[in-house]
Design an enzyme around this catalytic site. Structure first.
Site, PDB file in Angstrom:
ATOM      1  N   HIS A  79     112.933  22.854   9.601  1.00  0.00           N
ATOM      2  CA  HIS A  79     112.047  24.001   9.375  1.00  0.00           C
ATOM      3  C   HIS A  79     112.275  25.019  10.481  1.00  0.00           C
ATOM      4  O   HIS A  79     112.065  24.718  11.657  1.00  0.00           O
ATOM      5  CB  HIS A  79     110.578  23.558   9.348  1.00  0.00           C
ATOM      6  CG  HIS A  79     110.166  22.969   8.039  1.00  0.00           C
ATOM      7  ND1 HIS A  79     108.846  22.829   7.663  1.00  0.00           N
ATOM      8  CD2 HIS A  79     110.899  22.470   7.001  1.00  0.00           C
ATOM      9  CE1 HIS A  79     108.777  22.284   6.458  1.00  0.00           C
ATOM     10  NE2 HIS A  79     110.007  22.055   6.041  1.00  0.00           N
ATOM     11  N   TYR A 207      99.337  26.585   8.470  1.00  0.00           N
ATOM     12  CA  TYR A 207      98.163  26.325   9.305  1.00  0.00           C
ATOM     13  C   TYR A 207      97.161  27.420   9.004  1.00  0.00           C
ATOM     14  O   TYR A 207      97.426  28.589   9.292  1.00  0.00           O
ATOM     15  CB  TYR A 207      98.532  26.358  10.784  1.00  0.00           C
ATOM     16  CG  TYR A 207      99.346  25.192  11.285  1.00  0.00           C
ATOM     17  CD1 TYR A 207     100.735  25.187  11.172  1.00  0.00           C
ATOM     18  CD2 TYR A 207      98.727  24.109  11.888  1.00  0.00           C
ATOM     19  CE1 TYR A 207     101.481  24.119  11.640  1.00  0.00           C
ATOM     20  CE2 TYR A 207      99.465  23.023  12.359  1.00  0.00           C
ATOM     21  CZ  TYR A 207     100.841  23.041  12.228  1.00  0.00           C
ATOM     22  OH  TYR A 207     101.592  21.977  12.686  1.00  0.00           O
ATOM     23  N   PRO A 299      95.931  16.633  16.455  1.00  0.00           N
ATOM     24  CA  PRO A 299      97.198  16.791  15.707  1.00  0.00           C
ATOM     25  C   PRO A 299      97.611  18.233  15.417  1.00  0.00           C
ATOM     26  O   PRO A 299      98.688  18.463  14.878  1.00  0.00           O
ATOM     27  CB  PRO A 299      96.897  16.043  14.406  1.00  0.00           C
ATOM     28  CG  PRO A 299      95.414  16.090  14.265  1.00  0.00           C
ATOM     29  CD  PRO A 299      94.876  16.070  15.657  1.00  0.00           C
ATOM     30  N   LYS A 303     102.122  17.137  18.280  1.00  0.00           N
ATOM     31  CA  LYS A 303     102.753  16.674  19.515  1.00  0.00           C
ATOM     32  C   LYS A 303     102.657  15.170  19.754  1.00  0.00           C
ATOM     33  O   LYS A 303     103.321  14.656  20.665  1.00  0.00           O
ATOM     34  CB  LYS A 303     102.143  17.404  20.720  1.00  0.00           C
ATOM     35  CG  LYS A 303     102.501  18.872  20.761  1.00  0.00           C
ATOM     36  CD  LYS A 303     103.973  19.083  20.954  1.00  0.00           C
ATOM     37  CE  LYS A 303     104.403  20.523  20.839  1.00  0.00           C
ATOM     38  NZ  LYS A 303     105.707  20.667  20.179  1.00  0.00           N
ATOM     39  N   TYR A 391     105.839  24.968  20.121  1.00  0.00           N
ATOM     40  CA  TYR A 391     105.828  24.191  18.878  1.00  0.00           C
ATOM     41  C   TYR A 391     107.140  23.434  18.689  1.00  0.00           C
ATOM     42  O   TYR A 391     107.146  22.257  18.346  1.00  0.00           O
ATOM     43  CB  TYR A 391     105.561  25.096  17.671  1.00  0.00           C
ATOM     44  CG  TYR A 391     105.214  24.326  16.414  1.00  0.00           C
ATOM     45  CD1 TYR A 391     106.206  23.854  15.565  1.00  0.00           C
ATOM     46  CD2 TYR A 391     103.901  24.055  16.079  1.00  0.00           C
ATOM     47  CE1 TYR A 391     105.902  23.135  14.425  1.00  0.00           C
ATOM     48  CE2 TYR A 391     103.571  23.333  14.936  1.00  0.00           C
ATOM     49  CZ  TYR A 391     104.583  22.872  14.111  1.00  0.00           C
ATOM     50  OH  TYR A 391     104.275  22.152  12.978  1.00  0.00           O
TER      51      TYR A 391
HETATM   52  C1  PHB Z   1     101.636  16.001   8.996  1.00  0.00           C
HETATM   53  O1  PHB Z   1     102.647  16.267   8.317  1.00  0.00           O
HETATM   54  O2  PHB Z   1     100.962  14.997   8.789  1.00  0.00           O
HETATM   55  C2  PHB Z   1     101.257  16.938  10.103  1.00  0.00           C
HETATM   56  C3  PHB Z   1     102.067  18.023  10.365  1.00  0.00           C
HETATM   57  C4  PHB Z   1     101.731  18.899  11.381  1.00  0.00           C
HETATM   58  C5  PHB Z   1     100.590  18.686  12.134  1.00  0.00           C
HETATM   59  C6  PHB Z   1      99.803  17.576  11.894  1.00  0.00           C
HETATM   60  C7  PHB Z   1     100.138  16.696  10.865  1.00  0.00           C
HETATM   61  O3  PHB Z   1     100.276  19.559  13.109  1.00  0.00           O
END
Ligand code: PHB
Ligand code: APR
Length: 396
Positions: A79, A207, A299, A303, A391
């Site tokens: 990505h 997000y 989450p 990280k 990130y």
């Molecule tokens: C996930 O794919 O479960 C996931 C991805 C990004 C995040 C948290 C969880 O920041």
């Protein structure tokens, strides 16, 4: 269990057969250092845990070095950016243009499976379903671990102990309380997550910040999606039917995504609390802490796994330096070196959580600050670059 069961001695005893323990085991074995891994649960149980799946370039490199990167390279997605959405309107953070870097989306469950297969191929042991694990003499030149295995009391002598046993393990608690400092922030909400056998709503993660709360659209593969909603900590999974989940998700994500969202019956649904936690030091004598045993991140910054890999990077180098060059500099500086990167990732995860969630105690002024921060992010390449470089992962 593979390899002989009567194991009395090894160079590095690893407590915990999760991603941190397995990755460390592989890197040391490939460097000619003998390891034994003991794990409290069965392999099936460890592999049944649903966990996140965004990998920094550094983590990807370590997995390849560990001989566990082949399927990730074949099935993982690169990505080059991600979407941030505010009040149903989205903008993209272009990691590639801003930093030249990217992330790999590949489920932690798959990654852990690959590490177990690499461990099997090495023929080195993982003892599953061990009980009553106790660490002895970690502050001496001859530490050892006592544990019960298959109904028999066992003693494993070693040079070093790696505590990769997660937040609820025994390792951290083996550091004398007067020496241990703990730092914690518990967030007043949780993440309700579902796994659904439906195509992802977007080619990259979304997000979303919304007055009704945060939402995240993620994925595992073209037929398996992962979605999250910010919910009050008091909520229970039973309160949330799939229908209620999908309706609420549509309200919080960009309109275009809401219209193209494919829904279905969830195959996993759970609520996870959010916490920031760090324990210092990450070393006591010949005991080293790695991963969730020493730190937890919310989450929102993706990280958790990457920080475990970062600790393993520093510890594996330090132990190989000791055994190959009889140089203990890496061992002496492990705790401060690992913690320096841990705190930066804690800051980023806290920043993303504060930026994108609604807090019950937020004042009108706080809300305006959040809005202004998101507007600044949308309009400033400098702000986007700072987010992007954190990130994709800061250098080791
Ligand atoms: C996930 O794919 O479960 C996931 C991805 C990004 C995040 C948290 C969880 O920041
Ligand atoms: N003895 C042996 N094994 C133990 C003990 C014990 N006393 N206590 C816990 N364990 C095992 C657990 O069963 C688990 O399999 O240690 C392992 C720790 O694994 P994780 O919790 O996955 O932690 P870690 O390997 O550090 O990986 C961190 O996991 O939770 C995610 O977000 C986190 O992605 C991050 C990653």
């Amino acid at each position: 269990m593979n390899g002989s069961t009567d194991i009395r001695r090894t160079q590095v005893a690893i407590i915990g057969g999760g991603p941190a323990g397995l990755l460390l085991g592989q890197l040391l074995e490939r460097g000619g250092v003998d390891t034994v891994i003991i794990e409290r649960r069965s392999r099936e149980y460890v592999l049944s845990r649903i966990r996140a799946g965004v990998l920094e370039a550094g983590t990807v490199g370590l997995l390849r070095e560990a001989g566990a990167g082949e399927r990730m390279d074949r099935e993982g997605f690169e990505h080059e950016g991600t979407y941030l959405a505010v009040a149903n309107r989205g903008f993209r953070i272009d990691f590639k243009r801003l930093t030249g870097g990217s992330v790999t989306v590949y489920g932690q469950t798959e990654l852990t499976r690959d590490l177990y297969e690499a461990r099997d191929a090495s023929g080195r042991p993982v003892l599953h379903e061990v009980e009553q694990v106790r660490i002895h003499d970690a502050d001496s030149a001859s530490p050892w671990i006592g544990f019960n295995y298959q109904g028999r009391q066992q003693r494993l002598d070693c040079d070093y102990i790696a505590g990769c046993d997660g937040f609820h393990g025994v390792s951290r608690g083996s550091i004398p309380a007067e020496l241990l400092r703990e730092f914690e922030r518990v967030y007043p909400f949780g993440w309700l997550g579902i796994l659904s056998p439906t195509p992802p709503v977007s080619d990259e993660l979304i997000y979303a910040s919304h007055e009704r709360g945060f939402a995240l659209c993620s994925m595992r593969n073209p037929r398996l999606s992962r979605y999250y909603l910010q919910v009050p900590l008091q909520d229970s999974v039973e309160q949330w039917s799939d229908r209620a989940f999908w309706d609420e998700l549509r309200r919080r994500i960009p309109h275009a995504a809401a219209e193209s969202l494919v829904t279905g019956e969830s195959i996993e649904k759970s609520i996870a609390p959010l916490r920031s936690y760090v324990a210092e030091p990450m070393r006591w004598g010949r005991l080293f802490l790695c991963g969730d045993a020493a730190h937890i991140v919310p989450p929102t910054g993706a990280k958790g796994l990457n920080l475990a890999a970062s600790d393993v990077y520093y510890l594996s180098r330090a132990l190989l330096q000791h055994y190959r060059e009889n140089d203990d500099h890496g061992i002496e500086t492990y705790s401060e070196t690992a913690l320096a990167r841990v705190w930066k990732a804690e800051r980023f995860s806290w920043y993303m959580t504060r930026l994108l969630h609604r807090f019950p105690e937020q004042s009108e002024f706080d809300l305006r600050m959040q809005e202004a921060e998101l507007n600044y992010l949308e309009s400033s390449a400098a702000a986007q670059t700072a987010l992007a470089e954190n990130y994709i992962g800061l250098p080791f």
